[in-house]
Design an enzyme around this catalytic site. Structure first.
Site, PDB file in Angstrom:
ATOM      1  N   ASP A  80       0.831  -1.200   0.000  1.00 58.01           N
ATOM      2  CA  ASP A  80       0.000   0.000   0.000  1.00 58.01           C
ATOM      3  C   ASP A  80       0.871   1.258   0.000  1.00 58.01           C
ATOM      4  O   ASP A  80       1.869   1.333   0.711  1.00 58.01           O
ATOM      5  CB  ASP A  80      -0.886  -0.025   1.262  1.00 58.01           C
ATOM      6  N   ASP A 102       2.938   5.258  -5.591  1.00 59.44           N
ATOM      7  CA  ASP A 102       2.132   6.456  -5.357  1.00 59.44           C
ATOM      8  C   ASP A 102       2.929   7.717  -5.690  1.00 59.44           C
ATOM      9  O   ASP A 102       3.689   8.222  -4.883  1.00 59.44           O
ATOM     10  CB  ASP A 102       1.675   6.489  -3.892  1.00 59.44           C
ATOM     11  N   HIS A 208      -9.716   4.522  -2.596  1.00 59.05           N
ATOM     12  CA  HIS A 208      -9.042   4.621  -1.305  1.00 59.05           C
ATOM     13  C   HIS A 208      -9.943   5.371  -0.334  1.00 59.05           C
ATOM     14  O   HIS A 208     -10.837   6.108  -0.734  1.00 59.05           O
ATOM     15  CB  HIS A 208      -7.715   5.364  -1.452  1.00 59.05           C
ATOM     16  N   GLY A 209      -9.694   5.206   0.956  1.00 60.69           N
ATOM     17  CA  GLY A 209     -10.527   5.874   1.946  1.00 60.69           C
ATOM     18  C   GLY A 209     -11.909   5.262   2.028  1.00 60.69           C
ATOM     19  O   GLY A 209     -12.917   5.973   2.068  1.00 60.69           O
ATOM     20  N   SER A 211     -13.323   3.693   4.465  1.00 62.46           N
ATOM     21  CA  SER A 211     -13.965   3.751   5.779  1.00 62.46           C
ATOM     22  C   SER A 211     -14.820   5.007   5.913  1.00 62.46           C
ATOM     23  O   SER A 211     -14.540   6.040   5.302  1.00 62.46           O
ATOM     24  CB  SER A 211     -12.897   3.757   6.887  1.00 62.46           C
ATOM     25  N   ASN A 230     -10.179   0.082  -0.571  1.00 61.62           N
ATOM     26  CA  ASN A 230      -9.278  -0.002   0.582  1.00 61.62           C
ATOM     27  C   ASN A 230     -10.040   0.260   1.877  1.00 61.62           C
ATOM     28  O   ASN A 230     -10.829   1.209   1.971  1.00 61.62           O
ATOM     29  CB  ASN A 230      -8.153   1.024   0.453  1.00 61.62           C
TER      30      ASN A 230
END
Length: 301
Positions: A80, A102, A208-209, A211, A230
């Site tokens: 990651d 990244d 991504h993110g 949550s 993710n």
């Protein structure tokens, strides 16, 4: 069974579901993910951030690989958010089957150049590459980094980026952030932007993110090419909130087999709900694991 990301996401992309990519930094979280994936008959991605790898050490990856090999469902081991070629090579040597390079904080041309190098190195040993265009926000409770202000992915740039780099998957910025949103800040996912990117880019997209976002937005994202989501903070919060409760209830206990089981159950409950939400539950049979094992055995022979 251990496979690479391209194998895993090609199935998810075609069938319009997403595979959860879950950060691990200890044995308990790893077990929770694999056990839940097997119970749900769901593929799963085990991802380790460079910060987490520094915590657990390179040898931990050997343990993760062994667990993945013995799993009855498809498993990917993914690096990651790494921003250097040296870090990419470290992951390859450790036996990851997918890496993320990244360069999202770099200017466009520099991001392309860095990604091209990572693709060249990783593809040479059969490992998939995730890249990122645009910047993910950064909220409370995350050590993964991110930007104070989200730089949204431009659809036309995304097409050029994919064509020039040859990356296998692309993380896009459509309004999500790492960690938890403060009470005064509500997530605003731009599904219209995602749809435009989906029409121009013909590889699986990554969110991504994952949550602390509305379930409906997460569910709808899989309609527009998102095949990997993710998830870290939600899972860790479930585990450690329960562990704190257990420690308060049993202040004199210190044995892991007494303190960890309830935390493990809490994490598994959360993971099961997320696998249902992402649409990956029950999808393991689509991968025809028996056939994949035979192919890999034939390559070895």
């Amino acid at each position: 069974m251990l496979i690479n990301m391209k194998e895993m996401l090609s199935v998810a992309y075609k069938n319009k579901f997403a595979v959860g990519s879950y950060n691990v930094s200890n044995n308990e979280l790893l077990r929770a993910i694999i056990e839940t994936a097997e119970e749900k008959q769901s593929p799963a991605i085990i991802q380790i951030h460079p910060n987490e790898l520094d915590l657990v050490g390179d040898d931990f990856t050997a343990y993760v690989r062994e667990a993945a090999h013995h799993a009855s469902v498809p498993i990917v081991i993914h690096q990651d958010h790494c921003d250097t070629i040296d870090g990419t090579i470290r992951a390859l040597r450790n036996g990851y089957t997918s890496v993320m390079i990244d360069g999202s904080h770099l200017p466009f041309e520099e991001n392309i150049a860095l990604t091209q190098k990572a693709v060249s190195v990783a593809h040479a040993v059969g490992v998939s590459v995730e890249a990122e265009l645009g910047t993910i926000g950064n909220n409370e409770g995350s050590s993964e980094g991110g930007a104070d202000h989200i730089l949204y992915t431009e659809p036309e740039q995304a097409r050029e980026f994919v064509e020039r780099t040859g990356c296998d998957t692309l993380a896009v910025a459509i309004g999500t952030s790492h960690g938890f949103y403060p009470k005064h800040l509500q997530p605003k996912i731009q599904l219209d932007r995602l749809e435009k990117i989906y029409k121009l880019v013909d590889i699986p997209l990554v969110l991504h993110g994952g949550s602390d976002n509305p379930d409906e937005d997460i569910r709808n994202s899989t309609k527009y090419g998102v095949a990997k989501i993710n998830l870290s903070s939600d899972m860790k919060r479930a585990f450690f909130d329960q562990l704190r409760t257990t420690l308060e209830e049993k202040p004199n206990d210190f044995e892991p087999d007494i303190l960890f089981p309830e935390a493990n159950k809490a994490a598994k409950s959360l993971l099961g709900r997320k696998m249902d939400l992402f649409g990956s539950s029950g999808k393991s049979p689509l991968y025809h694991i028996g056939e994949l094992r035979e192919k890999k055995m034939a390559v070895v022979d």
